[in-house]
Design an enzyme around this catalytic site. Structure first.
Site, short mmCIF file in Angstrom:
data_model
loop_
_atom_site.label_atom_id
_atom_site.label_comp_id
_atom_site.label_asym_id
_atom_site.label_seq_id
_atom_site.Cartn_x
_atom_site.Cartn_y
_atom_site.Cartn_z
N ASN A 47 0.83 -1.20 0.00
CA ASN A 47 0.00 0.00 0.00
C ASN A 47 0.88 1.27 0.00
O ASN A 47 1.46 1.63 1.02
CB ASN A 47 -0.90 -0.06 1.25
CG ASN A 47 -1.88 1.09 1.31
OD1 ASN A 47 -1.61 2.18 0.83
ND2 ASN A 47 -3.03 0.84 1.92
N ASP A 86 -10.71 6.39 4.83
CA ASP A 86 -10.46 7.81 5.16
C ASP A 86 -11.68 8.72 4.91
O ASP A 86 -11.93 9.63 5.71
CB ASP A 86 -9.26 8.34 4.37
CG ASP A 86 -7.94 7.96 5.02
OD1 ASP A 86 -7.95 7.51 6.19
OD2 ASP A 86 -6.89 8.10 4.37
N ASP A 94 -0.04 -3.79 10.42
CA ASP A 94 -1.40 -4.21 10.18
C ASP A 94 -2.30 -3.19 10.85
O ASP A 94 -2.06 -2.80 12.01
CB ASP A 94 -1.66 -5.62 10.71
CG ASP A 94 -2.87 -6.23 10.01
OD1 ASP A 94 -2.95 -6.13 8.77
OD2 ASP A 94 -3.76 -6.77 10.69
P1 ITT Z 1 -0.55 -4.04 3.37
O1 ITT Z 1 -1.16 -5.16 4.16
O2 ITT Z 1 0.08 -4.46 2.06
O3 ITT Z 1 0.40 -3.22 4.21
P2 ITT Z 1 -3.29 -3.04 3.31
O4 ITT Z 1 -3.92 -1.89 2.58
O5 ITT Z 1 -3.89 -4.40 3.10
O6 ITT Z 1 -1.73 -3.03 2.94
P3 ITT Z 1 -3.86 -3.24 6.17
O7 ITT Z 1 -4.11 -4.69 6.05
O8 ITT Z 1 -3.00 -2.77 7.28
O9 ITT Z 1 -3.23 -2.65 4.81
O10 ITT Z 1 -5.19 -2.39 6.30
C1 ITT Z 1 -6.44 -2.97 6.16
C2 ITT Z 1 -7.42 -1.99 5.60
O11 ITT Z 1 -7.82 -1.08 6.62
C3 ITT Z 1 -6.92 -1.14 4.46
O12 ITT Z 1 -7.02 -1.79 3.21
C4 ITT Z 1 -7.84 0.07 4.55
O13 ITT Z 1 -9.05 -0.20 3.89
C5 ITT Z 1 -8.09 0.16 6.05
N1 ITT Z 1 -7.17 1.14 6.64
C6 ITT Z 1 -6.05 0.91 7.38
N2 ITT Z 1 -5.45 2.06 7.70
C7 ITT Z 1 -6.19 3.04 7.15
C8 ITT Z 1 -6.09 4.45 7.11
O14 ITT Z 1 -5.10 5.10 7.66
N3 ITT Z 1 -7.04 5.11 6.46
C9 ITT Z 1 -8.07 4.48 5.87
N4 ITT Z 1 -8.24 3.17 5.85
C10 ITT Z 1 -7.30 2.45 6.48
#
Ligand code: ITT
Length: 192
Positions: free
Chosen positions: A14, A149, A70
């Site tokens: 991401n 967000d 995560d």
């Molecule tokens: P990686 O696992 O490759 O790091 P990811 O996007 O899958 O990327 P996460 O599993 O940590 O990341 O996050 C799960 C979801 O939670 C992510 O896809 C977003 O939809 C949401 N999320 C996490 N942090 C966020 C943020 O700061 N703002 C908005 N949504 C967020």
């Protein structure tokens, strides 16, 4: 702390997440590098466990120091859903799906949680967690950021969604910036 302190790979797919973390790490003199992939993620309802195992997997595979994060959105009236399943739920239901689930609910309290795990090939992982308390708005607002967000309003600001903020402003309140700052402080304390 590792010998290659100034250069750490972030095992994430991401890029938005990476850019937020990179600007925080700069405050601590750490150069974060985008890996574009992550170690195999375990199934768990514990964000710290998921982040730690992911950091171990990347660090062992590539023999480098890595960070994995995560994160998830925990919504009180949905008893913490989507929590650790946020990625799947964002892909399937999206922001609109969450808004539908909350239709008519006065309680919209929610929090983002971030678990940042650091691991090098010679040591066990260490993990830092942080929270951003807030609530889910009644519609989507803003175009910045990613994921949920556009529907999340942090309490300290109380008005704007994360998607209506610049990344610098989001980093003032976000779960991710707070967890990375904890890591940054630890890295300074553990200077060899
Ligand atoms: P990686 O696992 O490759 O790091 P990811 O996007 O899958 O990327 P996460 O599993 O940590 O990341 O996050 C799960 C979801 O939670 C992510 O896809 C977003 O939809 C949401 N999320 C996490 N942090 C966020 C943020 O700061 N703002 C908005 N949504 C967020």
């Amino acid at each position: 702390m590792p010998k290659d302190k100034l250069k750490i790979h972030f095992a994430t797919t991401n890029r938005s997440k990476f850019l937020e973390a990179q600007s925080v790490m700069k405050e601590y003199g750490i150069r974060l590098i985008f890996l574009g992939k992550k170690g195999l993620e375990i199934q768990s309802d514990n964000l710290e466990e998921i982040a730690k195992q992911s950091a171990i997997a990347s660090s062992t595979d590539m023999r480098i120091s890595t960070i994995a994060e995560d994160a998830g959105l925990f919504i009180d009236p949905l008893r913490g859903f989507p929590g650790p399943y946020s990625s799947f739920v964002f892909r399937t239901l999206g922001c609109d799906g969450i808004l539908k689930l909350l239709k008519g609910s006065h309680n919209r309290k929610a929090r983002f949680v971030s678990a940042v795990a650091y691991c090098d090939p010679l040591h066990l992982p260490i993990c830092f967690s942080a929270v951003s308390e807030g609530f889910v708005g009644t519609g989507t607002r803003g175009t910045s950021g990613f994921g949920f967000d556009p529907i999340f309003i942090p309490l300290e600001n109380g008005k704007k969604t994360f998607a209506e903020m610049s990344s610098i402003e989001k980093n003032r309140y976000s779960h991710r910036a707070r967890a990375f700052r904890k890591f940054g402080k630890w890295s300074i304390r553990s200077k060899p």
